[in-house]
Each structure stands twice: as structure tokens, then as C-alpha cells.
Design a protein around this motif. Structure first.
Motif, short mmCIF file in Angstrom:
data_model
loop_
_atom_site.label_atom_id
_atom_site.label_comp_id
_atom_site.label_asym_id
_atom_site.label_seq_id
_atom_site.Cartn_x
_atom_site.Cartn_y
_atom_site.Cartn_z
N ILE A 284 0.82 -1.22 0.00
CA ILE A 284 0.00 0.00 0.00
C ILE A 284 0.85 1.27 0.00
O ILE A 284 0.36 2.35 -0.33
N LEU A 285 2.13 1.15 0.36
CA LEU A 285 3.05 2.28 0.32
C LEU A 285 4.00 2.14 -0.85
O LEU A 285 4.47 1.04 -1.16
N HIS A 286 4.26 3.26 -1.51
CA HIS A 286 5.27 3.27 -2.57
C HIS A 286 6.61 3.60 -1.94
O HIS A 286 6.90 4.75 -1.61
N VAL A 287 7.43 2.57 -1.73
CA VAL A 287 8.76 2.74 -1.16
C VAL A 287 9.79 2.59 -2.28
O VAL A 287 9.86 1.54 -2.93
N GLN A 288 10.55 3.62 -2.53
CA GLN A 288 11.50 3.65 -3.64
C GLN A 288 12.93 3.48 -3.12
O GLN A 288 13.29 4.00 -2.06
N GLY A 289 13.74 2.76 -3.87
CA GLY A 289 15.15 2.62 -3.55
C GLY A 289 15.98 3.68 -4.25
O GLY A 289 15.67 4.08 -5.37
N TYR A 290 17.02 4.15 -3.59
CA TYR A 290 17.94 5.15 -4.16
C TYR A 290 19.35 4.62 -3.96
O TYR A 290 19.83 4.51 -2.84
#
Length: 373
Positions: free
Chosen positions: A229-235
């Protein structure tokens, strides 16, 4: 430098248990590094260089050394009427306590967070020294439209941190699909660097909800179960970094700075690293001393032989002493006739005359603070 619409939160005690010798009298954030710096200098300077002018340090224990180092934040230009540097010790508020995870720590300042005006929050630990560009990180977070952005590096998991780490699995677009904790797999993994960016109001809502459910850890208890449900992005961070997780890594990372190319990467001229200024005399080299491939800080007196060493402020190497492959912290005195090889001394150590201490590359010997050997 343009002010960025973000505030910083730094956790100085995270990973203290990995280096119990070094943090007996201090936090991980205030561990000396590179001759004249502390580990927090890299995180704090990176935030300031990005235009973050509101930084809170949430301390847990052993924070006297940290407070002495940071002071009012003048060296980082954080003495301000609004924002600036804010150090929060344990029990700063009536309902606060010594925290275990990030959620507990953030809940202790949730009212403070609600009063701030910045849109984004940058959260960071202090066990990694790097030249991470926080401005680029925040810009990438905004462009991705993610709820949360987590910084990682492509690296193998060192044995000492197999029981204290986070790794990510991501899809082709860089979206995190799985967060693993205490990952012990062999080979290169997407290893967290302990830096997170997210919306301030969303963080407050998460922390309040987690506190009600007695959840303590941000990555494990909140983000991990909510990836659908959360958009967690990697950097990905691919620059130079020094990660401290035991005495050997501390020794190795200091010794790596004896290579000029590594110094140039960790201390780029466009992103200076600030630290507490001390009024020390320049290094004094005796006429017949020998110094080869060393970092020597102000205030040192070199009369003997020094090779492949990192010497912090105020170190004295007496005539007739031979010091090789060592990291000597502030105020260390090496008396005549001493030979040292693969030694790490804490602050204000005295090695008495004619002593011979030797470790090896795999097991450097550590000498505790204020010790006379």
C-alpha cells in the motif's frame, strides 16, 4: 546553496552495540575518524550542504562527548532563530523514555515535528561516512512520487552485521518489493545505508499509529508490512563510503584514507566536511624524525619514526619510538623506545618507555581511553 524544504533527524546511537569498545564513553556519531573528524560530521555536513537548516539529533546515552563536539552548531552554520541544531537527550519531555527503535525515538518528538513547517523529513544514522548528496536524494524522492525513499548500496554483508542489517528487493523501476532484516545471504546485496526520506505529516501519522500498536522499528514494523500500500522507492548510492561495524573495519577505513584518491572522493571540494574548530599549533617535526604515508593532525609532535599511520590532534611520538600501521586518537603519547604495529589507541593513552605492542592486519589491538600501558 538554496534552502530545501526538508528537516533532518539524526540518530547518533544506532549500531553502538557493534563497537562497544569505541562507544564506552561516546556515541557512534562521535567516534573520531580520519584524523580530525567525528562520524556525525559527514551526515551533518551533507545535510547542511544540501540546504537543510533544521536538524534534530535524538540522543540515547553517552551523549556528553557528542554535545561537546556539536556545541551550538556554529561550525555547521546552524545557529539560527528558527530551526538550526536541536539536540534531544533522553527524558527531554515528561512522556519520553530511552528508546529502542526509531519509532519510539520519533514518538518522543512527535509534538515537535507537528510544529515544524518543512514538507519532508530526512532520517539518518551515523555509522557510515560518505559524500551522499542529500539535495539529489530529496529531488529524486519528489520526482518518483514515492511515499518513502530508502538509500542503499550494492555491497556484501559483513559478518559482524549479519544480525543487524536491512536489505531490499526491488523491481525494474526501483520500487522496493521486500525488506529483509538480519540478512545473512552471501554475495552482493542491496544493503541499507540507514537514510530515509518521506513526507513529514505522513511520518507523524505512521509514528502515532505504530506507538498505539507498540511497534518500535520503522523499517521492520511499519514499512516492511506495508509495501503493497506504500510506494517505497530505492535510491542507490555508488560513491565512496566508510562503514564502521567493528574495530577492524574502523582501523581499515581509517587506513584507506592514506590513499589520496580515497580522500578526494570522501572530501570533495564542492561539498566540504565541517567539524569542530580547535586552536592547535601546526605539526612540529623534529630534525631527525621520519614520517612516511601518514595523516597527521594539528598539534602533533613527531620526533620518532612514523609510517602508515593516522594521528589525531595532539599526538606525541617521542624520539626513538617507532610507530607503524597505527591509528592514534587525540592526546596519545608514545614515549622513547616504544614500538607499535597495528594498534588503535583511544584518547589520552600513554605508552610508556620501551614497551612493544603488536597486533596484526586481521586483529588490530585496541587500547582503551585514559590508559597508561
Amino acid at each position: 546553496m538554496v534552502n530545501i524544504n526538508a528537516l533532518g533527524i539524526i540518530f547518533p546511537n544506532t549500531y553502538d552495540e557493534l563497537v562497544p569498545q569505541l562507544v564506552k564513553h561516546r556515541t557512534m556519531a562521535s567516534v573520531p575518524f580520519g584524523g580530525r573528524y567525528r562520524m556525525i560530521d559527514f551526515t551533518l555536513s551533507g545535510m547542511v550542504n544540501a540546504g537543510i537548516e533544521n536538524v534534530t539529533v535524538i540522543a540515547k546515552k553517552n551523549y556528553h562527548s557528542l554535545m561537546d563536539h556539536l556545541g551550538s552548531g556554529r561550525e555547521w552554520d546552524l545557529v539560527r532563530k528558527r530551526g538550526g541544531l536541536n539536540i534531544v537527550p533522553p527524558y527531554a519531555q515528561s512522556q519520553s523514555k530511552v528508546y529502542h527503535g526509531r519509532v519510539e525515538a520519533l514518538y518522543s518528538i512527535v509534538n515537535f515535528l507537528a510544529e515544524q513547517k518543512e514538507k519532508y523529513v530526512v532520517i539518518s544514522d551515523c555509522n557510515v561516512a560518505s559524500d551522499l548528496n542529500f539535495a539529489h536524494l530529496i529531488d529524486a524522492h519528489v520526482k518518483s512520487g514515492a511515499n518513502v525513499t530508502m538509500v542503499y548500496e550494492r555491497a556484501e554483508i559483513a559478518k559482524p552485521i549479519t544480525t543487524d542489517n536491512y536489505t531490499f528487493t526491488m523491481d525494474d523501476a526501483g520500487r522496493v518489493t521486500e525488506i529483509r532484516w538480519n540478512d545473512y545471504r552471501m554475495g552482493v546485496q542491496n544493503l541499507s545505508m540507514g537514510v530515509i526520506v518521506m513526507d513529514r505529516e505522513e511520518l507523524i501519522a505512521m509514528v502515532k499509529d505504530a506507538a498505539v500498536q507498540n511497534r518500535m522499528y520503522l523499517e521492520r514494523d511499519i514499512l516492511g508490512p506495508s509495501l503493497k500500500i506504500l510506494h517505497v522507492q530505492g535510491y542507490e548510492y555508488s560513491g565512496y563510503r566508510a562503514r564502521i561495524y567493528d574495530i577492524k573495519s574502523y582501523f581499515d577505513e581509517n587506513m584507506r584514507l592514506l590513499c589520496p584518491e580515497n580522500v578526494a572522493q570522501l572530501f570533495p571540494t564542492e561539498c566540504p566536511v565541517y567539524t569542530k574548530v580547535r586552536d592547535e599549533a601546526p605539526v612540529r617535526y623534529a630534525m631527525d624524525c621520519q614520517v612516511h604515508r601518514c595523516i597527521v593532525a594539528d598539534g602533533c609532535i613527531i620526533e620518532g619514526e612514523v609510517e602508515n599511520c593516522v594521528l589525531f590532534r595532539g599526538v606525541k611520538v617521542s624520539k626513538g619510538a617507532k610507530v607503524k600501521n597505527c591509528v592514534l586518537m587525540q592526546g596519545t603519547t608514545v614515549e622513547p623506545g616504544v614500538t607499535l604495529d597495528y594498534i588503535v589507541t583511544d584518547k589520552n593513552v600513554t605508552i610508556t618507555a620501551d614497551k612493544h605492542l603488536r597486533g596484526n592486519e586481521s586483529f588490530p589491538v585496541y587500547v582503551e581511553k585514559n590508559t597508561v600501558v
